[in-house]
Design an enzyme around this catalytic site. Structure first.
Site, PDB file in Angstrom:
ATOM      1  NE  ARG A 179      -2.152   0.673   3.743  1.00 32.41           N
ATOM      2  CZ  ARG A 179      -2.774   0.366   4.874  1.00 32.41           C
ATOM      3  NH1 ARG A 179      -4.088   0.270   4.904  1.00 32.41           N
ATOM      4  NH2 ARG A 179      -2.093   0.130   5.975  1.00 32.41           N
ATOM      5  CG  ASP A 180       4.334   3.615   2.570  1.00 32.64           C
ATOM      6  OD1 ASP A 180       5.396   3.760   1.922  1.00 32.64           O
ATOM      7  OD2 ASP A 180       3.933   4.438   3.417  1.00 32.64           O
ATOM      8  CD  GLU A 181       4.732   5.334  -5.556  1.00 33.50           C
ATOM      9  OE1 GLU A 181       5.402   5.422  -6.604  1.00 33.50           O
ATOM     10  OE2 GLU A 181       3.684   5.991  -5.343  1.00 33.50           O
ATOM     11  NE  ARG A 237       6.660   2.662   6.155  1.00 33.99           N
ATOM     12  CZ  ARG A 237       5.876   2.660   7.228  1.00 33.99           C
ATOM     13  NH1 ARG A 237       4.945   1.717   7.360  1.00 33.99           N
ATOM     14  NH2 ARG A 237       6.022   3.579   8.149  1.00 33.99           N
ATOM     15  CG  ASP A 270      -5.773   0.414   0.232  1.00 36.76           C
ATOM     16  OD1 ASP A 270      -6.122  -0.611   0.854  1.00 36.76           O
ATOM     17  OD2 ASP A 270      -6.064   1.571   0.612  1.00 36.76           O
ATOM     18  CG  ASN A 317       1.514 -11.687   3.276  1.00 34.48           C
ATOM     19  OD1 ASN A 317       1.748 -12.523   4.132  1.00 34.48           O
ATOM     20  ND2 ASN A 317       1.952 -10.431   3.385  1.00 34.48           N
ATOM     21  CB  SER A 341      -4.473 -17.408  11.604  1.00 35.32           C
ATOM     22  OG  SER A 341      -4.186 -17.481  12.987  1.00 35.32           O
ATOM     23  CE1 TYR A 362      -5.028 -11.909  11.709  1.00 38.27           C
ATOM     24  CE2 TYR A 362      -4.860 -13.838  13.134  1.00 38.27           C
ATOM     25  CZ  TYR A 362      -4.417 -13.102  12.046  1.00 38.27           C
ATOM     26  OH  TYR A 362      -3.367 -13.562  11.297  1.00 38.27           O
ATOM     27  CE  LYS A 385      -5.522 -13.777   8.441  1.00 36.36           C
ATOM     28  NZ  LYS A 385      -5.011 -13.492   7.080  1.00 36.36           N
TER      29      LYS A 385
END
Length: 235
Positions: A33-35, A37, A53, A79, A137, A160, A164
């Site tokens: 999502r973060d370009e 990083r 995203d 993932n 998970s 969570y 999953k």
């Protein structure tokens, strides 16, 4: 050459999965999502960055177009995921969990998985050996979660595990609908990552092993399964 796309891969299990698959000879599209990083992680590993995203339909569609134009993929690894944590890193109590809390987690873990999978199915259909790996998970195992003797029984959160468990259902139903693909859910184990405030007990290298293994499953290999590095998981 096998080509793989991994969502949420600028750090943690996703990044390590990219590292191991590149070492195995895969061409890897690293989704993040973060370009800034994402590009840094891709440059470090020798992957190709794709901004995505998974909570945004337009972003997912743009990522699919980018990858289709670049030649498509053989393997999709869903993932990207989130786990709710309080400021002290504790797990929210079931009695304090709201529908909005569930919605926020499901938007990434469940709806995000479906958004990406649906967008990439036409691309995967062009591959002679398409594979989908969904990150699940141990907490998705309802039989284990309800068993006082299970190592997952202590976990008190709702959002969570429920998300999953839904990913497991998605895996089963898609595998039945698409027998020409290998579609499996994996339990990577309790891993030290930012997802859980680095409270996990194993390394990302250990966690990625089962993801990498299932990403390389043969066309006559298992499908519709839920597995860890130790073998089949109970639903």
């Amino acid at each position: 050459m096998t080509t793989t796309f991994i969502t949420g891969a600028n750090k943690g299990i996703g990044k390590e999965t990219a590292r191991q698959l590149i070492a195995a000879g895969h061409r890897v599209f690293l989704g993040a999502r973060d370009e800034e990083r994402g590009r840094a992680a891709a440059a470090e590993l020798g992957a190709e960055f794709v901004q995505i995203d998974v909570t945004d339909e337009a972003s997912v569609a743009a990522a699919a177009d980018t990858i289709a134009d670049a030649g498509g993929i053989d393997v999709l690894i869903n993932n990207a995921g989130v786990e709710p944590r309080l400021p002290d890193n504790s797990i929210p109590s079931p009695v304090d969990t709201t529908a909005a809390d569930l919605q926020a987690v499901f938007d990434t873990n469940v709806f995000g998985t479906m958004r990406v999978t649906h967008a990439f199915l036409p691309i995967l259909r062009r591959s002679p050996a398409p594979v989908i790996v969904n990150l699940s998970s141990g907490l998705a195992s309802i039989s284990m979660l309800s068993d006082p003797q299970s190592y997952t029984h202590f976990y008190q959160g709702i959002a969570y595990p429920a998300s999953k468990a839904a990913v497991n259902v998605i895996t089963i139903q898609l595998a039945k609908a698409l027998p020409e693909m290998r579609i499996n859910a994996v339990e990577p184990g309790y891993t030290k990552t930012d997802l859980n405030g680095n409270t996990g007990t194993q390394t990302v290298e250990e966690a990625a092993e089962i993801v990498v293994r299932m990403a390389q499953v043969a066309p006559d290999g298992p499908t519709g399964t839920y597995v860890s590095k130790h073998g089949p998981m109970p639903w």
